[in-house]
Write a protein that holds these residues in place. Structure first.
Motif, PDB file in Angstrom:
ATOM      1  N   SER A   1     -53.076  21.732-158.981  1.00 36.99           N
ATOM      2  CA  SER A   1     -53.727  22.351-157.831  1.00 36.99           C
ATOM      3  C   SER A   1     -53.918  23.853-158.037  1.00 36.99           C
ATOM      4  CB  SER A   1     -52.910  22.090-156.569  1.00 36.99           C
ATOM      5  OG  SER A   1     -53.458  22.761-155.449  1.00 36.99           O
ATOM      6  N   VAL A   2     -52.903  24.502-158.622  1.00 38.15           N
ATOM      7  CA  VAL A   2     -52.995  25.946-158.850  1.00 38.15           C
ATOM      8  C   VAL A   2     -54.032  26.256-159.924  1.00 38.15           C
ATOM      9  CG1 VAL A   2     -51.741  27.951-159.723  1.00 38.15           C
ATOM     10  CG2 VAL A   2     -50.663  26.433-158.068  1.00 38.15           C
ATOM     11  N   LEU A   3     -53.980  25.531-161.039  1.00 39.50           N
ATOM     12  CA  LEU A   3     -54.865  25.827-162.160  1.00 39.50           C
ATOM     13  C   LEU A   3     -56.323  25.469-161.870  1.00 39.50           C
ATOM     14  CD1 LEU A   3     -52.607  24.621-165.120  1.00 39.50           C
ATOM     15  CD2 LEU A   3     -53.049  26.963-164.388  1.00 39.50           C
ATOM     16  N   SER A   4     -56.557  24.559-160.943  1.00 43.06           N
ATOM     17  CA  SER A   4     -57.925  24.179-160.604  1.00 43.06           C
ATOM     18  C   SER A   4     -58.528  25.054-159.512  1.00 43.06           C
ATOM     19  CB  SER A   4     -57.966  22.716-160.145  1.00 43.06           C
ATOM     20  OG  SER A   4     -57.168  22.543-158.975  1.00 43.06           O
ATOM     21  N   SER A   5     -57.757  26.002-158.988  1.00 45.56           N
ATOM     22  CA  SER A   5     -58.246  26.875-157.924  1.00 45.56           C
ATOM     23  C   SER A   5     -59.103  27.993-158.508  1.00 45.56           C
ATOM     24  CB  SER A   5     -57.071  27.468-157.143  1.00 45.56           C
ATOM     25  OG  SER A   5     -57.511  28.450-156.224  1.00 45.56           O
ATOM     26  N   ASP A   6     -60.294  28.160-157.971  1.00 45.55           N
ATOM     27  CA  ASP A   6     -61.175  29.237-158.427  1.00 45.55           C
ATOM     28  C   ASP A   6     -60.597  30.610-158.083  1.00 45.55           C
ATOM     29  OD1 ASP A   6     -62.966  27.366-159.382  1.00 45.55           O
ATOM     30  OD2 ASP A   6     -64.164  27.333-157.544  1.00 45.55           O
ATOM     31  N   LEU A   7     -59.930  30.700-156.941  1.00 51.30           N
ATOM     32  CA  LEU A   7     -59.340  31.975-156.540  1.00 51.30           C
ATOM     33  C   LEU A   7     -58.220  32.387-157.484  1.00 51.30           C
ATOM     34  CD1 LEU A   7     -59.208  34.290-154.516  1.00 51.30           C
ATOM     35  CD2 LEU A   7     -57.655  32.886-153.112  1.00 51.30           C
ATOM     36  N   PHE A   8     -57.431  31.404-157.929  1.00 48.61           N
ATOM     37  CA  PHE A   8     -56.357  31.691-158.880  1.00 48.61           C
ATOM     38  C   PHE A   8     -56.919  32.245-160.181  1.00 48.61           C
ATOM     39  CE2 PHE A   8     -53.964  30.140-162.580  1.00 48.61           C
ATOM     40  CZ  PHE A   8     -52.744  30.778-162.366  1.00 48.61           C
ATOM     41  N   LEU A   9     -57.948  31.613-160.700  1.00 50.46           N
ATOM     42  CA  LEU A   9     -58.553  32.089-161.939  1.00 50.46           C
ATOM     43  C   LEU A   9     -59.201  33.459-161.752  1.00 50.46           C
ATOM     44  CD1 LEU A   9     -60.186  28.751-163.158  1.00 50.46           C
ATOM     45  CD2 LEU A   9     -57.999  29.751-163.860  1.00 50.46           C
ATOM     46  N   GLN A  10     -59.762  33.702-160.573  1.00 49.18           N
ATOM     47  CA  GLN A  10     -60.417  34.983-160.305  1.00 49.18           C
ATOM     48  C   GLN A  10     -59.408  36.123-160.268  1.00 49.18           C
ATOM     49  OE1 GLN A  10     -62.669  35.031-156.672  1.00 49.18           O
ATOM     50  NE2 GLN A  10     -62.997  37.256-156.731  1.00 49.18           N
ATOM     51  N   VAL A  11     -58.322  35.952-159.511  1.00 52.75           N
ATOM     52  CA  VAL A  11     -57.334  37.037-159.400  1.00 52.75           C
ATOM     53  C   VAL A  11     -56.575  37.217-160.711  1.00 52.75           C
ATOM     54  CG1 VAL A  11     -57.100  36.734-156.918  1.00 52.75           C
ATOM     55  CG2 VAL A  11     -55.569  35.488-158.429  1.00 52.75           C
ATOM     56  N   LEU A  12     -56.343  36.107-161.425  1.00 53.00           N
ATOM     57  CA  LEU A  12     -55.669  36.219-162.711  1.00 53.00           C
ATOM     58  C   LEU A  12     -56.531  36.970-163.712  1.00 53.00           C
ATOM     59  CD1 LEU A  12     -53.195  35.458-164.410  1.00 53.00           C
ATOM     60  CD2 LEU A  12     -54.364  33.332-165.019  1.00 53.00           C
ATOM     61  N   GLY A  13     -57.835  36.682-163.722  1.00 55.36           N
ATOM     62  CA  GLY A  13     -58.732  37.399-164.621  1.00 55.36           C
ATOM     63  C   GLY A  13     -58.837  38.873-164.271  1.00 55.36           C
TER      64      GLY A  13
ATOM     65  N   TYR B   1     -45.413  24.062-152.219  1.00 52.79           N
ATOM     66  CA  TYR B   1     -45.120  23.680-153.600  1.00 52.79           C
ATOM     67  C   TYR B   1     -45.843  24.551-154.619  1.00 52.79           C
ATOM     68  CZ  TYR B   1     -43.304  19.555-151.237  1.00 52.79           C
ATOM     69  OH  TYR B   1     -42.604  18.715-150.401  1.00 52.79           O
ATOM     70  N   GLN B   2     -47.033  25.017-154.299  1.00 53.42           N
ATOM     71  CA  GLN B   2     -47.790  25.831-155.251  1.00 53.42           C
ATOM     72  C   GLN B   2     -47.079  27.146-155.606  1.00 53.42           C
ATOM     73  OE1 GLN B   2     -49.003  24.087-152.830  1.00 53.42           O
ATOM     74  NE2 GLN B   2     -51.022  23.235-153.270  1.00 53.42           N
ATOM     75  N   PRO B   3     -46.440  27.840-154.647  1.00 48.54           N
ATOM     76  CA  PRO B   3     -45.714  29.062-155.029  1.00 48.54           C
ATOM     77  C   PRO B   3     -44.598  28.811-156.040  1.00 48.54           C
ATOM     78  CG  PRO B   3     -46.066  29.017-152.669  1.00 48.54           C
ATOM     79  CD  PRO B   3     -46.494  27.672-153.189  1.00 48.54           C
ATOM     80  N   ALA B   4     -43.932  27.667-155.919  1.00 48.39           N
ATOM     81  CA  ALA B   4     -42.891  27.336-156.891  1.00 48.39           C
ATOM     82  C   ALA B   4     -43.490  27.127-158.275  1.00 48.39           C
ATOM     83  CB  ALA B   4     -42.133  26.087-156.441  1.00 48.39           C
ATOM     84  N   ALA B   5     -44.649  26.470-158.325  1.00 51.17           N
ATOM     85  CA  ALA B   5     -45.320  26.263-159.611  1.00 51.17           C
ATOM     86  C   ALA B   5     -45.743  27.594-160.224  1.00 51.17           C
ATOM     87  CB  ALA B   5     -46.528  25.350-159.429  1.00 51.17           C
ATOM     88  N   ILE B   6     -46.276  28.500-159.402  1.00 52.38           N
ATOM     89  CA  ILE B   6     -46.684  29.815-159.902  1.00 52.38           C
ATOM     90  C   ILE B   6     -45.472  30.596-160.396  1.00 52.38           C
ATOM     91  CG2 ILE B   6     -47.674  32.028-159.230  1.00 52.38           C
ATOM     92  CD1 ILE B   6     -49.533  30.558-157.373  1.00 52.38           C
ATOM     93  N   ALA B   7     -44.342  30.484-159.690  1.00 46.77           N
ATOM     94  CA  ALA B   7     -43.131  31.190-160.117  1.00 46.77           C
ATOM     95  C   ALA B   7     -42.657  30.699-161.477  1.00 46.77           C
ATOM     96  CB  ALA B   7     -42.027  30.999-159.074  1.00 46.77           C
ATOM     97  N   ILE B   8     -42.717  29.394-161.706  1.00 44.09           N
ATOM     98  CA  ILE B   8     -42.313  28.845-162.998  1.00 44.09           C
ATOM     99  C   ILE B   8     -43.266  29.296-164.093  1.00 44.09           C
ATOM    100  CG2 ILE B   8     -42.014  26.721-164.322  1.00 44.09           C
ATOM    101  CD1 ILE B   8     -39.749  27.288-162.402  1.00 44.09           C
TER     102      ILE B   8
END
Length: 269
Positions: A45-57, A228-235
């Motif tokens: 769910s985290v890796l497929s989020s466009d917002l996640f990829l945008q802020v990470l980039g 659950y997504q924040p835990a995945a991002i923390a890992i």
């Protein structure tokens, strides 16, 4: 008979448990997004989020720009202080530690006051200017780590002899730094670059107060909206930090002019 250091082993096990038990609990919780089974659905769910990829980039590009700016600032300064102004080393070391003393919130409010509305150079009024202030802020926050890494690298080589040899061959001072000093402290620069990248990527205060779409504010926001997504991002952030540390160790132990993964060639008989 050899005595077993029971207290030392006990202290090491307690310290390891202090870090590993919460990490294990976080990892296990991140796998429980689907009820009744363990899955990597939260990571998907985290890796497929466009917002996640945008802020990470965005944060990655800003961190890389901070690395370049930090290298251009620190390498010539450390070189010149060690070569010509050794008496100023205590002052430069003290100035490099100032970002650890001054809170980031004070730094960013100073930026807003100096470069805000009504100033001679209103950088905060444009997106490009605000991004520039963000990169400068990242550079300042990582200055203690970059300067220490570069200064320790220069301490391991004889810069005076290298400079005299380069100048005797007709090299200018700028060419000496670029083609002689820089390659010999490459491992130290890479170590400082990894530290800068790991610090800047998850920075929250400067990024948030400058209203930039960075990874730090994103982590805080998603922690308020999801479970659950924040835990995945923390890992994932923890794994990335350890990867940076391993790469930093590999580059730190590499010899000048030799990459960390290059095998040594045996001598020909």
């Amino acid at each position: 008979m050899r005595r077993v250091p029971v207290l030392s082993w006990l202290a090491a096990l307690l310290a390891a448990a202090y870090f590993l038990v919460p990490l294990y609990a976080t990892f296990k919780f991140s796998l429980q997004m689907k009820r009744g089974e363990l899955s990597f659905e939260s990571y998907r769910s985290v890796l497929s989020s466009d917002l996640f990829l945008q802020v990470l980039g965005f944060s990655a590009m800003a961190s890389l720009a901070a690395i370049v700016l930090g290298i251009l600032l620190v390498v010539p300064t450390a070189y010149w202080v060690r070569l010509k102004l050794p008496g100023l080393r205590p002052l430069t070391e003290f100035l490099s530690l100032m970002p650890l003393i001054i809170p980031p919130v004070v730094l960013v409010f100073g930026y807003v006051r100096i470069y805000g509305t009504g100033s001679v150079l209103p950088l905060t009024m444009t997106e490009a200017g605000t991004n520039l202030l963000l990169v400068i802020g990242y550079t300042v926050l990582s200055l203690p780590y970059m300067y220490r890494a570069v200064d320790n690298g220069m301490a391991a080589i004889d810069i005076a002899t290298l400079t005299e040899a380069a100048e005797s061959l007709g090299a200018s001072r700028l060419r000496t730094v670029a083609t002689v000093i820089f390659p010999n402290i490459r491992s130290a620069i890479v170590s400082g670059a990894f530290l800068t990248f790991s610090i800047s990527l998850g920075e929250f205060v400067v990024t948030s107060l400058l209203s930039r779409p960075g990874f730090g504010p994103y982590m805080v926001q998603i922690g308020q909206d999801y479970a659950y997504q924040p835990a995945a991002i923390a890992i994932m952030a923890f794994a990335f930090t350890w990867i940076c540390m391993v790469l930093m160790e590999l580059f730190a132990t590499a010899r000048p002019g030799q990459g960390p993964f290059r095998r040594r060639k045996g001598k020909k008989g």
